[in-house]
Motif scaffolding. Structure first.
Motif, PDB file in Angstrom:
ATOM      1  N   GLY A   1      20.205  26.029  25.802  1.00 19.92           N
ATOM      2  CA  GLY A   1      20.120  24.733  25.505  1.00 19.92           C
ATOM      3  C   GLY A   1      19.553  24.212  24.024  1.00 19.92           C
ATOM      4  O   GLY A   1      18.382  24.922  23.792  1.00 19.92           O
ATOM      5  N   ALA A   2      20.101  23.380  23.530  1.00 16.59           N
ATOM      6  CA  ALA A   2      19.618  23.023  22.126  1.00 16.59           C
ATOM      7  C   ALA A   2      19.326  21.458  21.937  1.00 16.59           C
ATOM      8  O   ALA A   2      20.306  20.777  22.512  1.00 16.59           O
ATOM      9  N   TYR A   3      18.245  21.025  21.521  1.00 15.36           N
ATOM     10  CA  TYR A   3      18.202  19.632  21.645  1.00 15.36           C
ATOM     11  C   TYR A   3      17.230  18.944  20.551  1.00 15.36           C
ATOM     12  O   TYR A   3      16.642  19.736  20.019  1.00 15.36           O
ATOM     13  N   PHE A   4      17.363  17.597  20.447  1.00 14.99           N
ATOM     14  CA  PHE A   4      16.420  16.978  19.238  1.00 14.99           C
ATOM     15  C   PHE A   4      16.066  15.959  19.727  1.00 14.99           C
ATOM     16  O   PHE A   4      16.655  15.309  20.857  1.00 14.99           O
ATOM     17  N   GLN A   5      15.080  15.193  19.322  1.00 14.38           N
ATOM     18  CA  GLN A   5      14.636  13.791  19.515  1.00 14.38           C
ATOM     19  C   GLN A   5      13.651  13.160  18.663  1.00 14.38           C
ATOM     20  O   GLN A   5      12.837  14.077  17.825  1.00 14.38           O
ATOM     21  N   ASP A   6      13.736  12.032  18.510  1.00 14.88           N
ATOM     22  CA  ASP A   6      12.984  11.239  17.626  1.00 14.88           C
ATOM     23  C   ASP A   6      12.572  10.047  18.073  1.00 14.88           C
ATOM     24  O   ASP A   6      13.192   9.199  18.995  1.00 14.88           O
ATOM     25  N   HIS A   7      11.089   9.630  18.118  1.00 14.38           N
ATOM     26  CA  HIS A   7      10.452   8.523  18.662  1.00 14.38           C
ATOM     27  C   HIS A   7       9.957   7.645  17.217  1.00 14.38           C
ATOM     28  O   HIS A   7       9.298   8.227  16.341  1.00 14.38           O
ATOM     29  N   ILE A   8      10.675   6.441  17.176  1.00 18.60           N
ATOM     30  CA  ILE A   8      10.327   5.949  15.946  1.00 18.60           C
ATOM     31  C   ILE A   8       9.363   4.619  16.189  1.00 18.60           C
ATOM     32  O   ILE A   8       9.950   4.125  17.290  1.00 18.60           O
ATOM     33  N   THR A   9       8.443   4.331  15.406  1.00 18.31           N
ATOM     34  CA  THR A   9       7.469   3.494  15.701  1.00 18.31           C
ATOM     35  C   THR A   9       7.483   2.246  14.756  1.00 18.31           C
ATOM     36  O   THR A   9       7.481   2.451  13.534  1.00 18.31           O
ATOM     37  N   LEU A  10       7.612   0.879  14.990  1.00 15.62           N
ATOM     38  CA  LEU A  10       7.827  -0.234  14.046  1.00 15.62           C
ATOM     39  C   LEU A  10       6.568  -1.237  14.660  1.00 15.62           C
ATOM     40  O   LEU A  10       6.721  -1.646  15.925  1.00 15.62           O
ATOM     41  N   TRP A  11       5.879  -1.588  13.543  1.00 16.65           N
ATOM     42  CA  TRP A  11       4.855  -2.803  13.683  1.00 16.65           C
ATOM     43  C   TRP A  11       3.941  -2.212  14.755  1.00 16.65           C
ATOM     44  O   TRP A  11       3.107  -3.306  15.395  1.00 16.65           O
ATOM     45  N   ASP A  12       3.645  -1.052  15.230  1.00 20.52           N
ATOM     46  CA  ASP A  12       2.724  -0.568  16.218  1.00 20.52           C
ATOM     47  C   ASP A  12       3.208  -1.217  17.657  1.00 20.52           C
ATOM     48  O   ASP A  12       2.384  -0.779  18.653  1.00 20.52           O
ATOM     49  N   LYS A  13       4.521  -1.714  17.791  1.00 13.87           N
ATOM     50  CA  LYS A  13       4.801  -2.431  18.930  1.00 13.87           C
ATOM     51  C   LYS A  13       6.031  -1.886  19.477  1.00 13.87           C
ATOM     52  O   LYS A  13       6.113  -1.886  20.869  1.00 13.87           O
ATOM     53  N   LEU A  14       6.935  -1.672  18.737  1.00 14.31           N
ATOM     54  CA  LEU A  14       8.254  -1.349  18.852  1.00 14.31           C
ATOM     55  C   LEU A  14       8.329   0.175  19.030  1.00 14.31           C
ATOM     56  O   LEU A  14       8.304   0.823  17.716  1.00 14.31           O
ATOM     57  N   HIS A  15       9.105   0.858  19.782  1.00 11.11           N
ATOM     58  CA  HIS A  15       9.149   2.116  20.378  1.00 11.11           C
ATOM     59  C   HIS A  15      10.673   2.442  20.329  1.00 11.11           C
ATOM     60  O   HIS A  15      11.093   1.940  21.605  1.00 11.11           O
ATOM     61  N   ILE A  16      11.143   3.212  19.552  1.00 14.51           N
ATOM     62  CA  ILE A  16      12.721   3.399  19.831  1.00 14.51           C
ATOM     63  C   ILE A  16      12.681   4.856  19.993  1.00 14.51           C
ATOM     64  O   ILE A  16      12.409   5.705  19.078  1.00 14.51           O
ATOM     65  N   TYR A  17      13.515   5.476  21.151  1.00 12.69           N
ATOM     66  CA  TYR A  17      13.591   6.819  21.367  1.00 12.69           C
ATOM     67  C   TYR A  17      15.028   7.069  21.186  1.00 12.69           C
ATOM     68  O   TYR A  17      15.902   6.272  21.818  1.00 12.69           O
ATOM     69  N   GLY A  18      15.586   8.428  20.733  1.00 17.16           N
ATOM     70  CA  GLY A  18      16.815   8.620  20.676  1.00 17.16           C
ATOM     71  C   GLY A  18      16.858  10.280  20.491  1.00 17.16           C
ATOM     72  O   GLY A  18      16.090  10.841  19.990  1.00 17.16           O
ATOM     73  N   GLY A  19      17.950  10.608  21.252  1.00 20.15           N
ATOM     74  CA  GLY A  19      17.790  12.165  21.134  1.00 20.15           C
ATOM     75  C   GLY A  19      19.080  12.750  21.927  1.00 20.15           C
ATOM     76  O   GLY A  19      19.783  11.978  22.595  1.00 20.15           O
ATOM     77  N   GLY A  20      19.504  14.026  21.932  1.00 23.31           N
ATOM     78  CA  GLY A  20      20.382  14.556  22.779  1.00 23.31           C
ATOM     79  C   GLY A  20      20.166  16.150  22.910  1.00 23.31           C
ATOM     80  O   GLY A  20      19.367  16.663  22.254  1.00 23.31           O
ATOM     81  N   ARG A  21      21.003  16.586  23.447  1.00 19.80           N
ATOM     82  CA  ARG A  21      21.054  18.009  24.118  1.00 19.80           C
ATOM     83  C   ARG A  21      22.430  18.700  24.456  1.00 19.80           C
ATOM     84  O   ARG A  21      23.135  17.683  24.930  1.00 19.80           O
ATOM     85  N   TYR A  22      22.581  19.684  23.936  1.00 17.95           N
ATOM     86  CA  TYR A  22      23.913  20.389  24.173  1.00 17.95           C
ATOM     87  C   TYR A  22      23.584  21.473  25.013  1.00 17.95           C
ATOM     88  O   TYR A  22      22.582  22.469  24.699  1.00 17.95           O
TER      89      TYR A  22
END
Length: 623
Positions: free
Chosen positions: A542-563
């Motif tokens: 399995g290979a995977y990636f993930q990014d946790h983006i933080t905006l204004w110290d309040k909004l957290h956006i997670y995105g990622g995937g795995r094959y």
């Protein structure tokens, strides 16, 4: 072989005798002293660039200082990365550089933050305005690196994101049972610890402890330090908590990070690690049904510069049960060693061995949709039923190297070997209604199963923090690999009832004492000739990636995937060799290959109330 035992009616009141010996590390300052007394103490800091309030919280955890300030002072302020050895005062000056804030000593171990130039607003005549105050710190005597510390709430979970992201900032449902809770409750298995977690209940496992229902889905396998253990083909195992630091539950799908996991959730246990603070503990427990348990833990440095650390923990437990014929005799031993060649690199080797003799328990039969109204102690095995046996060993390594404050590489490896032998006086048919029409006679026969598992799994993760277009990124890129082989051997008859072995569920003791010759003759046959042996194989990439983006110290956006690339198979035969040959010269009905992509997206927005709750949680967690 341990002699078989009936349940003893004599009960003993539960009692626990604890003996703890500890020694503080050399040059370790006492957190109970005033801050001034620690002004010359040098600490090793590794704090990433982040919001100032979070950096102050980490500084407080490491030094024992309590910071007192108004939340408006630090709102929207960022702290630079902090790395190296320095005093607490030097570290605080670097964190506050360019922030427009100054600090001064308060009472005890507190430090007050204030603006360098204060312009107080004019108040109405005759009124007094008191600014709101936030206290961030921890109670004296708390140290993450001290085995004596008692932490009842964990702020981080390694299983959730494979990064150091706080649980509060993670768009997932996570619950952690820490060591302090397990010790207070005197848990002995992870089954006991998970009684604290909502949405999780134990599943009957014939004497084992790793079968669970999580949010309605069956979960057989347990992860250990983020890597799957030997339970890869539905065979349950056992974990003793003597070597566990915490038990983590990640509820909901987790395939993006781990590949093979159930939709209901994932169970991960984290093991104890060697500590720089010397600590020695010996505990003896006594309880009802001839319960005896000895548990020990020892850790500390092996050399003067503390680059080589050790830990040795384990337990021995012997007990009967409120159920007739049921008992457990288990010993667990777990040595580990950590090498720190530099401040940026560490390598840990850990071994865990477990041996358990026990008797499987099939529970109480149902009449209609209710358990039969019989004494709860009635058991339907036999006094001559051979003792069941489990032995296993885990050998694991963990390597971490930090290139700088923001980027690091992590590698884990786990080798697991397990052997489990069970002989049952089995309700027959095993997968049907074994209770006869009179609702008191239970049909039985004799059956045995043995499985030998050998598994290897590893992963390699690269984690990093960076800013891009005003957004804070917490990134992960990784790869993992799992390979396992399981040989499964069965004997006897689980399908057809032997009338000579019928038992009265209201008076089972009258049927105890099956002759050894009946065991021998039944186990010499098999209900499905030519299928006595099964070989299971699994190979998984399995290979995977993930990014946790933080905006204004309040909004957290997670995105990622795995094959994932997976190959599984099962070969059957009358012998072990024929089962292996069935796999080697396989056809599509024996082996299967699959590959798939698993995405994951999550959004978390922290309202103003949530921000206040987070600050409160951080403060309460340290009390």
């Amino acid at each position: 072989m341990k002699p078989l035992r009936l349940r003893r009616s004599r009960k003993r009141a539960a009692a626990t005798l604890c003996l703890g010996l500890s020694a503080a590390a050399a040059l370790q300052p006492s957190l109970a002293e005033p801050a001034a007394a620690n002004s010359a103490a040098v600490y090793r800091f590794d704090i990433a660039a982040q919001p100032l309030y979070a950096a102050l919280s980490q500084l407080a955890e490491q030094t024992g200082i309590q910071f007192v300030y108004s939340p408006d002072l630090v709102r929207s302020l960022q702290a630079p990365a902090l790395s190296g050895s320095m005093t607490a005062d030097q570290a605080l000056q670097k964190l506050l550089a360019g922030s427009g804030l100054a600090h001064k000593a308060g009472q005890g171990n507190s430090v007050i933050l204030e603006k360098t130039a204060v312009n107080e607003p004019q108040s109405a005549p005759g009124s007094t305005t008191l600014p709101s105050v936030t206290v961030v710190g921890k109670a004296s005597g708390f140290d993450d690196n001290d085995p004596r510390s008692r932490e009842y709430a964990k702020s981080h979970s390694a299983a959730a994101t494979k990064t150091d992201t706080p649980i509060f900032d993670t768009a997932a449902s996570i619950q952690v049972v820490p060591r302090a809770v397990m010790e207070d409750q005197k848990n002995t298995r992870i089954k006991d610890a998970l009684e604290n977690v909502s949405g999780v209940r134990a599943q009957p496992t014939l004497g084992m402890g790793t079968g669970f229902i999580v949010r309605g889905f069956k979960v057989d396998h347990v992860f250990r330090n983020g890597l799957i253990t030997t339970q890869s083909n539905g065979f349950n195992s056992e974990f003793d908590i003597a070597n566990l630091e915490s038990v983590e539950i990640l509820k909901g799908p987790s395939a993006m990070l781990y590949g093979r996991s159930e939709p209901g959730g994932l169970i991960n246990v984290t093991t104890k690690k060697p500590s720089e603070t010397p600590f020695y503990s010996l505990e003896q427990q006594f309880g009802s049904y001839d319960y005896y348990r000895t548990q020990w833990d020892a850790t500390g440095p092996l050399n003067g510069d503390k680059t080589l650390l050790y830990r040795f923990s384990g337990s021995y437990q012997d007990n009967n049960s409120f159920r007739d014929l049921i008992f457990t005799d288990r010993v667990s031993v777990s040595p580990s060693i950590t090498w720190k060649p530099s401040d940026a690199t560490d390598f840990t080797l850990n071994v865990e061995g477990l041996k358990q003799d026990y008797q499987a328990d099939f529970g109480i039969p149902a009449i209609g949709n209710r358990p039969a109204n019989i004494p709860i102690g009635n058991s339907f095995g036999d006094t001559n039923d051979p003792v069941d046996h489990l032995s296993k060993v885990h050998l694991g390594t963990e390597f971490n190297h930090r290139f700088n404050q923001d980027w690091a590489i992590h590698n884990r490896f786990l080798m697991s070997r397990e052997n489990n032998e069970q002989v049952f006086v089995n309700p027959s048919p095993a997968f049907g209604n074994a209770l006869l029409a009179d609702n008191r006679t239970l049909g039985r026969n004799i059956f045995s199963q043995e499985n030998e598992v050998e598994a290897y799994t590893t992963n390699l993760d690269l984690t990093g923090k960076f800013k891009l277009l005003g957004m804070q990124h917490d990134a992960l890129v990784g790869f993992d690999y799992t390979q396992s082989h399981t040989m499964y051997h069965t004997q006897g008859d689980w399908q057809n009832r032997n009338p000579a072995l019928d038992i009265d569920i209201y008076n089972p003791r009258a049927s105890y004492g099956i002759p050894s010759s009946v065991f021998d003759s039944t186990l010499a046959t098999y209900v499905q000739p030519g299928r006595e042996y099964s070989m299971f194989v699994t190979e998984w990439y399995g290979a995977y990636f993930q990014d946790h983006i933080t905006l204004w110290d309040k909004l957290h956006i997670y995105g990622g995937g795995r094959y994932d690339w997976a190959e599984v198979g099962r070969g059957r035969g009358a012998t072990e060799a024929s089962a292996e040959n069935a796999l080697e010269y396989s056809n599509p009905s024996v082996k299967r290959k699959d590959e798939a992509f698993s995405p994951r997206v999550g959004i978390l927005y922290q309202l103003a109330l949530a921000q206040r709750l987070r600050q409160l949680e951080q403060f309460v967690r340290r009390q």
